[in-house]
Design a protein around this motif. Structure first.
Motif, PDB file in Angstrom:
ATOM      1  N   GLY A 119       0.750  -1.456  -0.196  1.00 30.13           N
ATOM      2  CA  GLY A 119       0.059   0.009  -0.037  1.00 30.13           C
ATOM      3  C   GLY A 119       0.868   1.363  -0.029  1.00 30.13           C
ATOM      4  O   GLY A 119       2.095   1.146   0.108  1.00 30.13           O
ATOM      5  N   ILE A 120       0.448   2.255  -0.253  1.00 31.10           N
ATOM      6  CA  ILE A 120       0.796   3.560  -0.421  1.00 31.10           C
ATOM      7  C   ILE A 120       0.455   4.677   0.631  1.00 31.10           C
ATOM      8  O   ILE A 120      -0.771   4.956   0.666  1.00 31.10           O
ATOM      9  N   LEU A 121       1.335   5.554   1.310  1.00 28.26           N
ATOM     10  CA  LEU A 121       0.905   6.699   2.066  1.00 28.26           C
ATOM     11  C   LEU A 121       1.389   7.815   1.033  1.00 28.26           C
ATOM     12  O   LEU A 121       2.688   7.978   0.891  1.00 28.26           O
ATOM     13  N   TYR A 122       0.549   8.474   0.466  1.00 25.31           N
ATOM     14  CA  TYR A 122       0.887   9.633  -0.481  1.00 25.31           C
ATOM     15  C   TYR A 122       0.540  10.906  -0.074  1.00 25.31           C
ATOM     16  O   TYR A 122      -0.571  11.326   0.144  1.00 25.31           O
ATOM     17  N   SER A 123       1.830  11.873   0.165  1.00 27.26           N
ATOM     18  CA  SER A 123       1.471  13.254   0.466  1.00 27.26           C
ATOM     19  C   SER A 123       1.648  13.931  -0.994  1.00 27.26           C
ATOM     20  O   SER A 123       2.648  14.458  -1.248  1.00 27.26           O
ATOM     21  N   VAL A 124       0.336  14.307  -1.144  1.00 23.54           N
ATOM     22  CA  VAL A 124      -0.032  14.942  -2.562  1.00 23.54           C
ATOM     23  C   VAL A 124       0.656  16.269  -2.611  1.00 23.54           C
ATOM     24  O   VAL A 124       0.428  17.115  -1.761  1.00 23.54           O
ATOM     25  N   LEU A 125       1.315  16.405  -3.778  1.00 20.55           N
ATOM     26  CA  LEU A 125       1.659  18.055  -3.910  1.00 20.55           C
ATOM     27  C   LEU A 125       1.232  18.604  -5.096  1.00 20.55           C
ATOM     28  O   LEU A 125       0.769  19.716  -4.956  1.00 20.55           O
ATOM     29  N   ALA A 126       1.439  18.104  -6.231  1.00 25.36           N
ATOM     30  CA  ALA A 126       1.061  18.487  -7.364  1.00 25.36           C
ATOM     31  C   ALA A 126      -0.344  18.463  -7.894  1.00 25.36           C
ATOM     32  O   ALA A 126      -0.822  19.412  -8.638  1.00 25.36           O
ATOM     33  N   LEU A 127      -0.692  17.356  -7.419  1.00 24.76           N
ATOM     34  CA  LEU A 127      -2.136  16.727  -8.049  1.00 24.76           C
ATOM     35  C   LEU A 127      -3.091  17.698  -7.353  1.00 24.76           C
ATOM     36  O   LEU A 127      -3.031  18.031  -6.494  1.00 24.76           O
ATOM     37  N   GLY A 128      -4.277  17.840  -8.084  1.00 23.07           N
ATOM     38  CA  GLY A 128      -5.244  18.634  -7.312  1.00 23.07           C
ATOM     39  C   GLY A 128      -6.873  17.450  -7.357  1.00 23.07           C
ATOM     40  O   GLY A 128      -6.907  16.714  -8.152  1.00 23.07           O
ATOM     41  N   GLU A 129      -7.746  18.394  -7.021  1.00 24.57           N
ATOM     42  CA  GLU A 129      -9.152  17.554  -7.037  1.00 24.57           C
ATOM     43  C   GLU A 129      -9.473  17.185  -8.413  1.00 24.57           C
ATOM     44  O   GLU A 129      -9.874  16.094  -8.705  1.00 24.57           O
ATOM     45  N   GLU A 130      -9.146  17.915  -9.549  1.00 25.84           N
ATOM     46  CA  GLU A 130      -9.256  17.406 -10.949  1.00 25.84           C
ATOM     47  C   GLU A 130      -8.761  16.347 -11.294  1.00 25.84           C
ATOM     48  O   GLU A 130      -8.880  15.577 -12.415  1.00 25.84           O
ATOM     49  N   ASP A 131      -7.724  16.031 -10.669  1.00 24.66           N
ATOM     50  CA  ASP A 131      -6.701  14.943 -10.774  1.00 24.66           C
ATOM     51  C   ASP A 131      -7.128  13.393  -9.995  1.00 24.66           C
ATOM     52  O   ASP A 131      -6.632  12.619 -10.192  1.00 24.66           O
ATOM     53  N   ALA A 132      -8.066  13.641  -9.345  1.00 21.43           N
ATOM     54  CA  ALA A 132      -8.603  12.460  -8.337  1.00 21.43           C
ATOM     55  C   ALA A 132      -9.018  11.328  -8.997  1.00 21.43           C
ATOM     56  O   ALA A 132      -8.554  10.254  -8.238  1.00 21.43           O
ATOM     57  N   HIS A 133      -9.269  11.217 -10.292  1.00 26.62           N
ATOM     58  CA  HIS A 133      -9.534  10.053 -11.038  1.00 26.62           C
ATOM     59  C   HIS A 133      -8.304   9.206 -11.064  1.00 26.62           C
ATOM     60  O   HIS A 133      -8.519   7.978 -11.566  1.00 26.62           O
ATOM     61  N   HIS A 134      -7.204   9.827 -11.485  1.00 27.14           N
ATOM     62  CA  HIS A 134      -5.869   8.932 -11.348  1.00 27.14           C
ATOM     63  C   HIS A 134      -5.553   8.085 -10.322  1.00 27.14           C
ATOM     64  O   HIS A 134      -4.827   7.218 -10.388  1.00 27.14           O
ATOM     65  N   LEU A 135      -6.273   8.302  -9.133  1.00 25.86           N
ATOM     66  CA  LEU A 135      -6.052   7.469  -7.777  1.00 25.86           C
ATOM     67  C   LEU A 135      -7.048   6.508  -7.706  1.00 25.86           C
ATOM     68  O   LEU A 135      -6.995   5.647  -7.008  1.00 25.86           O
ATOM     69  N   ASP A 136      -7.898   6.492  -8.705  1.00 26.80           N
ATOM     70  CA  ASP A 136      -9.075   5.487  -8.575  1.00 26.80           C
ATOM     71  C   ASP A 136      -9.010   4.025  -8.928  1.00 26.80           C
ATOM     72  O   ASP A 136      -8.994   3.546 -10.167  1.00 26.80           O
ATOM     73  N   ASN A 137      -7.989   3.485  -8.412  1.00 26.79           N
ATOM     74  CA  ASN A 137      -7.448   2.116  -8.705  1.00 26.79           C
ATOM     75  C   ASN A 137      -7.665   1.145  -7.361  1.00 26.79           C
ATOM     76  O   ASN A 137      -8.096   1.629  -6.400  1.00 26.79           O
ATOM     77  N   ALA A 138      -7.197  -0.140  -7.560  1.00 23.45           N
ATOM     78  CA  ALA A 138      -7.462  -0.983  -6.390  1.00 23.45           C
ATOM     79  C   ALA A 138      -6.263  -0.911  -5.476  1.00 23.45           C
ATOM     80  O   ALA A 138      -6.313  -1.627  -4.461  1.00 23.45           O
ATOM     81  N   MET A 139      -4.988  -0.289  -5.646  1.00 22.51           N
ATOM     82  CA  MET A 139      -4.068  -0.216  -4.739  1.00 22.51           C
ATOM     83  C   MET A 139      -4.372   0.511  -3.428  1.00 22.51           C
ATOM     84  O   MET A 139      -4.939   1.523  -3.663  1.00 22.51           O
ATOM     85  N   PRO A 140      -4.361  -0.194  -2.445  1.00 21.36           N
ATOM     86  CA  PRO A 140      -4.465   0.480  -1.092  1.00 21.36           C
ATOM     87  C   PRO A 140      -3.759   1.823  -0.670  1.00 21.36           C
ATOM     88  O   PRO A 140      -2.563   1.725  -1.136  1.00 21.36           O
ATOM     89  N   MET A 141      -4.607   2.865  -0.616  1.00 25.06           N
ATOM     90  CA  MET A 141      -3.823   4.145  -0.558  1.00 25.06           C
ATOM     91  C   MET A 141      -4.345   5.106   0.567  1.00 25.06           C
ATOM     92  O   MET A 141      -5.535   4.997   0.420  1.00 25.06           O
ATOM     93  N   VAL A 142      -3.482   5.833   1.308  1.00 26.00           N
ATOM     94  CA  VAL A 142      -4.144   7.101   2.066  1.00 26.00           C
ATOM     95  C   VAL A 142      -3.375   8.027   1.719  1.00 26.00           C
ATOM     96  O   VAL A 142      -2.149   8.138   1.570  1.00 26.00           O
ATOM     97  N   LEU A 143      -4.180   9.504   1.394  1.00 31.20           N
ATOM     98  CA  LEU A 143      -3.546  10.493   1.118  1.00 31.20           C
ATOM     99  C   LEU A 143      -3.310  11.300   2.467  1.00 31.20           C
ATOM    100  O   LEU A 143      -4.137  11.491   3.206  1.00 31.20           O
ATOM    101  N   LEU A 144      -2.394  12.086   2.168  1.00 25.37           N
ATOM    102  CA  LEU A 144      -1.706  12.964   3.387  1.00 25.37           C
ATOM    103  C   LEU A 144      -1.916  14.292   2.657  1.00 25.37           C
ATOM    104  O   LEU A 144      -1.401  14.480   1.290  1.00 25.37           O
TER     105      LEU A 144
END
Length: 336
Positions: A119-144
């Motif tokens: 799984g991934i802990l991801y402290s988002v820097l450059a992506l924004g709300e409009e990019d949320a669809h890029h994260l819509d996958n099966a990989m377990p992930m928590v955004l920071l």
């Protein structure tokens, strides 16, 4: 020769299956049996074959932490907190720095190394709300962080607006009325700089202090150098001020050095407060007042959420947005 499960089983007087169950923390093992096996493992120095275990279980026991910049003391301390929280859960952490830019972040997220972790802990820097669809996958992930809210993944953040409002109100409560704000990113709304500027403005309004754009000090990034350079440029303008809210501690420390070089006394002439409660704030001269955003709580909450998603891959529970607690730490830079 390498020590094997068979060697451990023979020394402990149990079956290979029992040794395997102990190593994999199978719950239904008698305490006496577990103790014998663990003693044999210690005596022989047995090291489990993690690669083979990963192939059997489909899990590596490793998670990835994606953060913007380890030179930033906040992220370095957050990484330490994440590693401690993960270790307590039996997980290891691979840290990946993101050089900046949307393209680079997406390349890292889609890269082969991310397929090697659970799984991934991801402290988002450059992506924004409009990019949320890029994260819509099966990989377990928590955004920071503060770039994507209400997205497809669990999200843990600090109370940026509320913390900055409390920091500003702290200085206003001391009688300061010309409070400068250091760390603005002009035009930013979503993101730490935009949220903390909003908190600063809210505190002024609540105290009936008129907002003065000349007291807002922009920066390019949030390092000590940026705080020092921005304060040096600000002082040349001759804008009167008696307080400073810095949007992170590193900038505050750089700004304090420049102010002291210019002959300003802290807190007599200018009361100062930062944000993040990094370790160095305790030892600066004067020691720096700050907002403690509960880094340990952020790390523990994020690891717990991620482990829950890893252990229940078929869960369709909706994504959660959680904000941790904060509190003001008053030190010498804003002493009464």
């Amino acid at each position: 020769m390498a020590i094997t499960l068979h060697d451990v089983a023979r020394l402990a007087g149990v079956s290979i299956k029992t040794v395997s169950n102990v190593i994999n923390d199978y719950p239904h093992i008698r305490p006496a049996t577990r103790k014998k096996v663990e003693a044999a493992i210690d005596e022989l120095g047995y090291q489990p074959n993690l690669s083979a275990r990963s192939l059997r279980s489909g899990r590596s026991g490793v998670i990835s932490l994606l953060i913007p910049d380890l030179r930033n003391a906040y992220f370095a301390e957050l990484a330490d907190a994440v590693m401690r929280a993960a270790r307590a859960k039996g997980l290891s952490v691979i840290i990946e720095q993101m050089p900046g830019g949307k393209k680079e972040e997406l390349e890292i997220l889609r890269g082969p190394r991310m397929q090697l972790v659970d799984g991934i802990l991801y402290s988002v820097l450059a992506l924004g709300e409009e990019d949320a669809h890029h994260l819509d996958n099966a990989m377990p992930m928590v955004l920071l962080g503060d770039r994507i809210f209400n997205g497809p993944k669990d999200h843990v953040t600090m109370q940026n607006t509320e913390g900055a409002r409390a920091a500003t109100d702290h200085l206003l409560s001391l009688g300061r009325r010309r409070v400068a704000a250091l760390g603005a990113h002009p035009g930013e709304v979503v993101g730490s700089a935009g949220l903390r500027l909003d908190g600063y403005q809210q505190a002024l309004a609540e105290r009936g202090v008129e907002y003065d754009a000349s007291l807002v000090i922009p920066v390019i990034s949030w390092h000590r150098k940026d705080g020092a350079e921005a304060m040096r440029a600000f002082l040349t303008k001759g804008v009167p001020f008696d307080g400073l809210v810095a949007f992170n501690d590193s900038m505050a420390l750089g700004a304090m050095r420049v102010m002291q070089e210019a002959g300003l006394r802290i807190p007599d002439d200018v009361a100062v407060i930062g944000f993040d409660d990094i370790d160095e704030t305790r030892y600066s001269i004067p020691s720096l007042s700050t907002i403690d955003p509960s880094k340990d709580q952020i790390a523990e909450t994020a690891v717990d959420l991620l482990l829950e998603r890893i252990e229940h891959p078929d869960s369709h529970a909706p994504a959660r947005d959680l904000a941790t607690e904060f509190h003001i730490v008053q030190r010498e830079s804003s002493a009464i």
